[in-house]
Design a protein around this motif. Structure first.
Motif, PDB file in Angstrom:
ATOM      1  N   LEU A  24      -7.291   8.400  11.270  1.00 14.31           N
ATOM      2  CA  LEU A  24      -8.558   8.035  10.787  1.00 14.31           C
ATOM      3  C   LEU A  24      -8.868   8.869   9.393  1.00 14.31           C
ATOM      4  O   LEU A  24      -9.195   8.338   8.155  1.00 14.31           O
ATOM      5  N   SER A  28      -8.322   8.106   5.361  1.00 13.48           N
ATOM      6  CA  SER A  28      -9.595   7.895   4.442  1.00 13.48           C
ATOM      7  C   SER A  28      -9.295   8.269   3.242  1.00 13.48           C
ATOM      8  O   SER A  28      -9.861   7.692   2.176  1.00 13.48           O
ATOM      9  N   LYS A  30     -10.198  10.537   1.569  1.00 18.50           N
ATOM     10  CA  LYS A  30     -11.078  11.498   1.138  1.00 18.50           C
ATOM     11  C   LYS A  30     -11.293  12.808   1.465  1.00 18.50           C
ATOM     12  O   LYS A  30     -11.752  13.663   0.947  1.00 18.50           O
ATOM     13  N   GLY A  62     -13.949   4.541  14.185  1.00 13.55           N
ATOM     14  CA  GLY A  62     -14.577   5.739  13.307  1.00 13.55           C
ATOM     15  C   GLY A  62     -15.170   7.096  14.275  1.00 13.55           C
ATOM     16  O   GLY A  62     -15.000   6.916  15.530  1.00 13.55           O
ATOM     17  N   ALA A  82     -15.540   9.687   9.376  1.00 18.29           N
ATOM     18  CA  ALA A  82     -14.422   8.542   8.908  1.00 18.29           C
ATOM     19  C   ALA A  82     -14.675   7.324   9.540  1.00 18.29           C
ATOM     20  O   ALA A  82     -14.912   7.289  10.747  1.00 18.29           O
ATOM     21  N   ASP A  84     -12.213   3.550   9.957  1.00 21.67           N
ATOM     22  CA  ASP A  84     -11.085   2.775   9.661  1.00 21.67           C
ATOM     23  C   ASP A  84     -11.380   1.901   8.594  1.00 21.67           C
ATOM     24  O   ASP A  84     -12.390   1.346   8.325  1.00 21.67           O
ATOM     25  N   GLY A  85     -10.398   1.687   7.506  1.00 20.25           N
ATOM     26  CA  GLY A  85     -10.797   0.789   6.161  1.00 20.25           C
ATOM     27  C   GLY A  85     -10.898  -0.740   6.559  1.00 20.25           C
ATOM     28  O   GLY A  85     -11.855  -1.236   5.865  1.00 20.25           O
ATOM     29  N   ARG A  88     -15.165  -0.499   7.287  1.00 24.63           N
ATOM     30  CA  ARG A  88     -15.987  -0.034   6.440  1.00 24.63           C
ATOM     31  C   ARG A  88     -16.889  -1.049   6.169  1.00 24.63           C
ATOM     32  O   ARG A  88     -16.615  -2.166   5.860  1.00 24.63           O
TER      33      ARG A  88
END
Length: 172
Positions: A24, A28, A30, A62, A82, A84-85, A88
């Motif tokens: 995760l 991310s 990021k 997450g 974080a 998961d895409g 989000r």
């Protein structure tokens, strides 16, 4: 923002979650990615100050990792968050943060939260400023580590967000 799934379970991470947390964080794009070993240790040694969100299948979607500041035992330092895409925009990060701080307020007397955010990370800025608003807290910001502190190449400064005192920490 759509509401988080009703079947979302928030609990403490276990060592078996370490690999999923690492993925995760990696996905991310990021977060500063730590070694997979560090996520295993985090799930073992800091499970009490961290939280994981599980989907209907029980798999992590997450997480939030944190620790209690040794010199400020009423302060939770949030290390990473974080989601998961595919999950989000559902409020999962906020639910994780609210649930973790409510648990730690009851168990350890948490009254403040700290985190660092690099300039331009608007998702994290929004997450933590909205957290402060929900809990009637002020936000103080200052550069904790300037770019010159990082020995491994260019790195944006890390801005410390100090949030507190917190009120109404019942899990939402």
């Amino acid at each position: 923002m759509t509401a988080a799934p009703a079947d979302l379970l928030i609990d403490r991470p276990a060592v078996d979650d370490g690999a999923a947390l690492w993925r995760l964080a990696k996905d991310s794009e990021k977060l500063d990615l730590n070694s997979s070993y560090s996520y295993l240790l985090w799930c073992r040694d800091f499970a009490g100050t961290s939280a994981v969100a599980r989907g209907a299948d029980g798999e992590p979607v997450g997480f939030v990792t944190g620790y209690m500041r040794p010199d400020r035992p009423d302060t939770l330092l949030v290390w990473q968050v974080a989601v998961d895409g595919a999950h989000r925009g559902l409020g999962i990060a906020a639910k994780l943060l609210d649930a973790l701080t409510a648990r730690l307020a009851a168990e350890r007397g948490v009254t403040e939260v700290e985190t660092t955010i690099t300039p331009g990370n608007t998702a994290s800025e929004r997450l933590f400023t909205s957290f402060a608003t929900r809990h009637g807290a002020r936000v103080e910001r200052e550069v904790l580590f300037g770019a010159e502190h990082f020995p491994d190449g260019p790195h944006d400064p890390e801005v410390l967000y100090r949030i507190g005192p917190l009120t109404d920490l019942t899990a939402r």
